[in-house]
Each structure stands twice: as C-alpha cells, then as structure tokens.
Write a protein that holds these residues in place. Sequence first.
Motif, PDB file in Angstrom:
ATOM      1  N   SER A  10     -10.344  11.354 -21.796  1.00 42.80           N
ATOM      2  CA  SER A  10     -10.610  10.253 -22.358  1.00 42.80           C
ATOM      3  C   SER A  10      -9.468   9.096 -22.530  1.00 42.80           C
ATOM      4  O   SER A  10      -9.549   7.906 -22.143  1.00 42.80           O
ATOM      5  CB  SER A  10     -11.183  10.335 -23.704  1.00 42.80           C
ATOM      6  N   LYS A  11      -8.182   9.793 -22.686  1.00 47.60           N
ATOM      7  CA  LYS A  11      -7.131   8.851 -22.682  1.00 47.60           C
ATOM      8  C   LYS A  11      -6.510   8.353 -21.442  1.00 47.60           C
ATOM      9  O   LYS A  11      -6.224   7.219 -21.094  1.00 47.60           O
ATOM     10  CB  LYS A  11      -5.896   9.930 -23.180  1.00 47.60           C
ATOM     11  N   GLU A  13      -8.731   7.660 -18.991  1.00 49.10           N
ATOM     12  CA  GLU A  13      -9.740   6.637 -18.411  1.00 49.10           C
ATOM     13  C   GLU A  13      -9.338   5.361 -19.158  1.00 49.10           C
ATOM     14  O   GLU A  13      -9.429   4.438 -18.601  1.00 49.10           O
ATOM     15  CB  GLU A  13     -11.120   7.282 -19.002  1.00 49.10           C
ATOM     16  N   THR A  14      -8.916   5.696 -20.407  1.00 46.49           N
ATOM     17  CA  THR A  14      -8.098   4.312 -21.029  1.00 46.49           C
ATOM     18  C   THR A  14      -7.145   3.769 -20.343  1.00 46.49           C
ATOM     19  O   THR A  14      -7.090   2.447 -20.137  1.00 46.49           O
ATOM     20  CB  THR A  14      -7.820   4.547 -22.376  1.00 46.49           C
ATOM     21  N   VAL A  15      -6.196   4.487 -19.915  1.00 49.76           N
ATOM     22  CA  VAL A  15      -4.888   3.993 -19.152  1.00 49.76           C
ATOM     23  C   VAL A  15      -5.390   3.253 -17.762  1.00 49.76           C
ATOM     24  O   VAL A  15      -5.103   2.371 -17.454  1.00 49.76           O
ATOM     25  CB  VAL A  15      -4.058   5.367 -18.688  1.00 49.76           C
ATOM     26  N   GLY A  17      -8.465   2.194 -17.168  1.00 50.48           N
ATOM     27  CA  GLY A  17      -9.039   0.752 -17.640  1.00 50.48           C
ATOM     28  C   GLY A  17      -8.056  -0.322 -17.620  1.00 50.48           C
ATOM     29  O   GLY A  17      -8.300  -1.398 -17.037  1.00 50.48           O
ATOM     30  N   ALA A  18      -6.962   0.052 -18.241  1.00 52.48           N
ATOM     31  CA  ALA A  18      -6.023  -1.111 -18.561  1.00 52.48           C
ATOM     32  C   ALA A  18      -5.297  -1.391 -17.438  1.00 52.48           C
ATOM     33  O   ALA A  18      -5.070  -2.457 -17.291  1.00 52.48           O
ATOM     34  CB  ALA A  18      -5.026  -0.739 -19.499  1.00 52.48           C
ATOM     35  N   ASP A  21      -7.756  -3.513 -15.548  1.00 46.66           N
ATOM     36  CA  ASP A  21      -7.744  -5.045 -16.020  1.00 46.66           C
ATOM     37  C   ASP A  21      -6.510  -5.754 -15.455  1.00 46.66           C
ATOM     38  O   ASP A  21      -6.596  -6.970 -15.259  1.00 46.66           O
ATOM     39  CB  ASP A  21      -7.911  -4.981 -17.568  1.00 46.66           C
TER      40      ASP A  21
END
Length: 147
Positions: A10-11, A13-15, A17-18, A21
């Motif tokens: 999960s962490k 995937e956040t990285v 995604g950022a 972006d």
Amino acid sequence: MNDWQKRFTSKLETVRGASSDRFEETVERCVGPVYEEFQRFTAQQGFTASAPLSKAGIRTFKFSLTENAYVLMTFRLNNLENCELLSEFVIPNRGKLPPINQHVELSEVNEAWARRAFEQALDHFVDAYADAVGGGQKPKQPQPVPV
C-alpha cells in the motif's frame, strides 16, 4: 500476503502514484508548451505534428514530413524518478534509423531541456533525410541532451 506485506504494498503504491503525478505535472508544465511551439513552427515548414499517445506515465509527440518520414519522441516515467526520452526516426529508403535513448532525472526536466530535446531530434531527422536523398552530410549520432 501477511499484514506487513499488505501495508508495504500500500505504501509503495502511494509512492508510485506520487511519482506518476509528478511526471504528469512536469510534462504538462515543461514539455507540453514547448511541443506547442514546435508544432506551430514545424507546421510552417510543411510538417504535421501530433501527440498520438497520452496516458499515465507516457507521452508521445510525432513530427511527420510525409507518411513515411517522421520522428517520434516518447517521454516515459522510468524508475519513479527518471524521465526516459526515446526518439525514433523513420526515413524513406532508409527505414527506421537507430533511436536516441536518454535518461534524465525528473527534477531536471524543464522547458530549456525540452526545447533542446526537440531541436536535437528534429535536426537529426532533417540531417538523416537530407543524407538519404543525397543533399546533405551523413548525420552524426547525436549526444544526449545536456541538462
């Protein structure tokens, strides 16, 4: 997956995604406006410019002199922090020439770098085309665009 693996995934995937972006924002702010300048200029020279692919992490820009004579530039997010630029060249009677492939830190992508990248790709294309029709010097293999 155990609980730790789920949290870690999960962490991560956040990285990702950022990073994606950030790539999208950089391309919109730095590469897009430069492409539009080159689109207008090359249209005055008889080229057709297009942006055939625009999806998360990838942007392509194509400058065609004819159906079988074009340069295709692909900007791609690579390894979360790098921008890969692959410039491909197709010339009549020569087919596909060796591409130019370069990597730059995403933080170093700006309008000046993008302008030099478009200039280099278009120069190489025109030099190769002139060589193919016997009107120019043999094109040199270009060096990576300086940052």
